[in-house]
Design a protein around this motif. Sequence first.
Motif, PDB file in Angstrom:
ATOM      1  N   LYS A 163       0.838  -1.205   0.000  1.00  0.00           N
ATOM      2  CA  LYS A 163       0.000   0.000   0.000  1.00  0.00           C
ATOM      3  C   LYS A 163       0.871   1.253   0.000  1.00  0.00           C
ATOM      4  O   LYS A 163       0.604   2.207  -0.746  1.00  0.00           O
ATOM      5  N   ASN A 164       1.930   1.249   0.798  1.00  0.00           N
ATOM      6  CA  ASN A 164       2.841   2.398   0.825  1.00  0.00           C
ATOM      7  C   ASN A 164       3.514   2.581  -0.535  1.00  0.00           C
ATOM      8  O   ASN A 164       3.690   3.707  -0.999  1.00  0.00           O
ATOM      9  N   ALA A 165       3.891   1.478  -1.171  1.00  0.00           N
ATOM     10  CA  ALA A 165       4.498   1.555  -2.507  1.00  0.00           C
ATOM     11  C   ALA A 165       3.487   2.091  -3.524  1.00  0.00           C
ATOM     12  O   ALA A 165       3.856   2.868  -4.419  1.00  0.00           O
ATOM     13  N   MET A 166       2.233   1.722  -3.372  1.00  0.00           N
ATOM     14  CA  MET A 166       1.194   2.242  -4.253  1.00  0.00           C
ATOM     15  C   MET A 166       1.005   3.745  -4.032  1.00  0.00           C
ATOM     16  O   MET A 166       0.897   4.514  -4.996  1.00  0.00           O
ATOM     17  N   ASP A 167       0.984   4.146  -2.769  1.00  0.00           N
ATOM     18  CA  ASP A 167       0.814   5.565  -2.440  1.00  0.00           C
ATOM     19  C   ASP A 167       1.952   6.416  -2.994  1.00  0.00           C
ATOM     20  O   ASP A 167       1.757   7.578  -3.312  1.00  0.00           O
ATOM     21  N   GLN A 168       3.129   5.830  -3.128  1.00  0.00           N
ATOM     22  CA  GLN A 168       4.283   6.555  -3.662  1.00  0.00           C
ATOM     23  C   GLN A 168       4.449   6.353  -5.166  1.00  0.00           C
ATOM     24  O   GLN A 168       5.442   6.779  -5.751  1.00  0.00           O
ATOM     25  N   GLY A 169       3.507   5.688  -5.797  1.00  0.00           N
ATOM     26  CA  GLY A 169       3.540   5.500  -7.236  1.00  0.00           C
ATOM     27  C   GLY A 169       4.519   4.437  -7.713  1.00  0.00           C
ATOM     28  O   GLY A 169       4.833   4.363  -8.900  1.00  0.00           O
ATOM     29  N   GLU A 170       4.983   3.585  -6.805  1.00  0.00           N
ATOM     30  CA  GLU A 170       5.947   2.536  -7.175  1.00  0.00           C
ATOM     31  C   GLU A 170       5.251   1.269  -7.674  1.00  0.00           C
ATOM     32  O   GLU A 170       5.864   0.452  -8.348  1.00  0.00           O
ATOM     33  N   ILE A 171       4.001   1.103  -7.299  1.00  0.00           N
ATOM     34  CA  ILE A 171       3.154   0.001  -7.765  1.00  0.00           C
ATOM     35  C   ILE A 171       1.847   0.626  -8.229  1.00  0.00           C
ATOM     36  O   ILE A 171       1.339   1.561  -7.597  1.00  0.00           O
ATOM     37  N   SER A 172       1.308   0.120  -9.302  1.00  0.00           N
ATOM     38  CA  SER A 172       0.086   0.665  -9.878  1.00  0.00           C
ATOM     39  C   SER A 172      -1.057   0.653  -8.865  1.00  0.00           C
ATOM     40  O   SER A 172      -1.253  -0.325  -8.137  1.00  0.00           O
ATOM     41  N   ASN A 173      -1.831   1.745  -8.882  1.00  0.00           N
ATOM     42  CA  ASN A 173      -3.018   1.829  -8.018  1.00  0.00           C
ATOM     43  C   ASN A 173      -4.136   0.918  -8.483  1.00  0.00           C
ATOM     44  O   ASN A 173      -5.146   0.774  -7.804  1.00  0.00           O
ATOM     45  N   ASP A 174      -3.955   0.303  -9.648  1.00  0.00           N
ATOM     46  CA  ASP A 174      -4.953  -0.645 -10.143  1.00  0.00           C
ATOM     47  C   ASP A 174      -4.905  -1.967  -9.364  1.00  0.00           C
ATOM     48  O   ASP A 174      -5.818  -2.776  -9.467  1.00  0.00           O
ATOM     49  N   GLU A 175      -3.819  -2.186  -8.636  1.00  0.00           N
ATOM     50  CA  GLU A 175      -3.645  -3.432  -7.902  1.00  0.00           C
ATOM     51  C   GLU A 175      -4.395  -3.386  -6.573  1.00  0.00           C
ATOM     52  O   GLU A 175      -4.677  -2.314  -6.039  1.00  0.00           O
ATOM     53  N   ASP A 176      -4.675  -4.539  -6.034  1.00  0.00           N
ATOM     54  CA  ASP A 176      -5.335  -4.676  -4.739  1.00  0.00           C
ATOM     55  C   ASP A 176      -4.276  -5.112  -3.719  1.00  0.00           C
ATOM     56  O   ASP A 176      -3.776  -6.241  -3.796  1.00  0.00           O
ATOM     57  N   PRO A 177      -3.907  -4.235  -2.766  1.00  0.00           N
ATOM     58  CA  PRO A 177      -2.844  -4.595  -1.821  1.00  0.00           C
ATOM     59  C   PRO A 177      -3.182  -5.828  -0.979  1.00  0.00           C
ATOM     60  O   PRO A 177      -2.298  -6.614  -0.639  1.00  0.00           O
ATOM     61  N   ALA A 178      -4.460  -6.016  -0.667  1.00  0.00           N
ATOM     62  CA  ALA A 178      -4.864  -7.185   0.121  1.00  0.00           C
ATOM     63  C   ALA A 178      -4.622  -8.471  -0.667  1.00  0.00           C
ATOM     64  O   ALA A 178      -4.077  -9.447  -0.138  1.00  0.00           O
ATOM     65  N   LEU A 179      -5.022  -8.461  -1.932  1.00  0.00           N
ATOM     66  CA  LEU A 179      -4.820  -9.634  -2.773  1.00  0.00           C
ATOM     67  C   LEU A 179      -3.327  -9.921  -2.975  1.00  0.00           C
ATOM     68  O   LEU A 179      -2.890 -11.062  -2.880  1.00  0.00           O
ATOM     69  N   LEU A 180      -2.546  -8.873  -3.247  1.00  0.00           N
ATOM     70  CA  LEU A 180      -1.105  -9.065  -3.444  1.00  0.00           C
ATOM     71  C   LEU A 180      -0.428  -9.602  -2.181  1.00  0.00           C
ATOM     72  O   LEU A 180       0.453 -10.457  -2.260  1.00  0.00           O
ATOM     73  N   ALA A 181      -0.834  -9.108  -1.020  1.00  0.00           N
ATOM     74  CA  ALA A 181      -0.257  -9.586   0.243  1.00  0.00           C
ATOM     75  C   ALA A 181      -0.593 -11.061   0.458  1.00  0.00           C
ATOM     76  O   ALA A 181       0.280 -11.860   0.809  1.00  0.00           O
ATOM     77  N   GLU A 207      11.599 -13.317  -9.474  1.00  0.00           N
ATOM     78  CA  GLU A 207      11.776 -12.214 -10.426  1.00  0.00           C
ATOM     79  C   GLU A 207      10.492 -11.953 -11.211  1.00  0.00           C
ATOM     80  O   GLU A 207      10.150 -10.802 -11.500  1.00  0.00           O
ATOM     81  N   TYR A 208       9.768 -13.001 -11.537  1.00  0.00           N
ATOM     82  CA  TYR A 208       8.494 -12.845 -12.223  1.00  0.00           C
ATOM     83  C   TYR A 208       7.502 -12.086 -11.341  1.00  0.00           C
ATOM     84  O   TYR A 208       6.804 -11.182 -11.797  1.00  0.00           O
ATOM     85  N   PHE A 209       7.464 -12.451 -10.063  1.00  0.00           N
ATOM     86  CA  PHE A 209       6.559 -11.766  -9.130  1.00  0.00           C
ATOM     87  C   PHE A 209       6.923 -10.279  -9.017  1.00  0.00           C
ATOM     88  O   PHE A 209       6.058  -9.416  -9.090  1.00  0.00           O
ATOM     89  N   ILE A 210       8.209  -9.985  -8.892  1.00  0.00           N
ATOM     90  CA  ILE A 210       8.667  -8.598  -8.806  1.00  0.00           C
ATOM     91  C   ILE A 210       8.293  -7.838 -10.082  1.00  0.00           C
ATOM     92  O   ILE A 210       7.810  -6.705 -10.038  1.00  0.00           O
ATOM     93  N   LYS A 211       8.501  -8.475 -11.220  1.00  0.00           N
ATOM     94  CA  LYS A 211       8.172  -7.866 -12.514  1.00  0.00           C
ATOM     95  C   LYS A 211       6.686  -7.540 -12.596  1.00  0.00           C
ATOM     96  O   LYS A 211       6.291  -6.481 -13.087  1.00  0.00           O
ATOM     97  N   GLN A 212       5.850  -8.451 -12.116  1.00  0.00           N
ATOM     98  CA  GLN A 212       4.406  -8.215 -12.141  1.00  0.00           C
ATOM     99  C   GLN A 212       4.022  -7.024 -11.258  1.00  0.00           C
ATOM    100  O   GLN A 212       3.103  -6.264 -11.586  1.00  0.00           O
ATOM    101  N   LEU A 213       4.712  -6.871 -10.148  1.00  0.00           N
ATOM    102  CA  LEU A 213       4.420  -5.755  -9.241  1.00  0.00           C
ATOM    103  C   LEU A 213       4.809  -4.415  -9.847  1.00  0.00           C
ATOM    104  O   LEU A 213       4.167  -3.399  -9.586  1.00  0.00           O
ATOM    105  N   SER A 214       5.882  -4.426 -10.609  1.00  0.00           N
ATOM    106  CA  SER A 214       6.437  -3.166 -11.099  1.00  0.00           C
ATOM    107  C   SER A 214       5.850  -2.707 -12.425  1.00  0.00           C
ATOM    108  O   SER A 214       6.309  -1.738 -13.007  1.00  0.00           O
ATOM    109  N   LYS A 215       4.840  -3.404 -12.928  1.00  0.00           N
ATOM    110  CA  LYS A 215       4.221  -3.015 -14.209  1.00  0.00           C
ATOM    111  C   LYS A 215       3.404  -1.749 -14.041  1.00  0.00           C
ATOM    112  O   LYS A 215       2.785  -1.512 -13.061  1.00  0.00           O
TER     113      LYS A 215
END
Length: 192
Positions: A138-156, A184-192
């Motif tokens: 959620k903090n990464a989303m708030d700082q624009g590092e992860i897309s706001n389209d993602e669901d932090p609960a689901l990702l966690a 690395e695949y998981f990290i890549k998916q987060l950083s899209k």
Amino acid sequence: MARNIEFNEELAIQKAMQVFWKKGYNATSLRDLTDAMQINSSSLYNTIGDKQELFVRCVQLYTNLRKQDWEKRLASERSPFSTLVDYIHEAVNIIINGEFSCMAVKSAFEVATNDQRVKEILVQDDQRAYQFLHDLIKNAMDQGEISNDEDPALLADYFNSTWTGWYESYILHKDPIKIKRMAEYFIKQLSK
């Protein structure tokens, strides 16, 4: 008059935790524990109780140490995404290089199905792991590092269960490249 040697219960539990962590509950003998703790079995029974009680206390100590680590990471000045990526890489290193791997995962499979106290400790630990990951994401989303389209609960939840799957995969296949590629695949998916 002979002087009594002072018994450091906290240190003894830390030593016992290392034995359980390495060998697992079932493979650890009372002798293994008393040797590591540098006490005799009567001292163990008089101060802590039996092997099961000692194990419960060791699992509690382990999960408390994890909680402290998560709190420290969340309080870090580093970017949340960098903290998350480092955490993922450390998880991979623990799986493929760690002498003991994860005591929580080992305990969940070996003991928690038959011991309600261990299960409760591990459920609480799992909830804290989820909250740590959720807050970091959620903090990464708030700082624009992860897309706001993602669901932090689901990702966690996804990462928590995925990490356990990586651990199982490594136990079965001993393929470090496979684990690293999945991370690395998981990290890549987060950083899209």
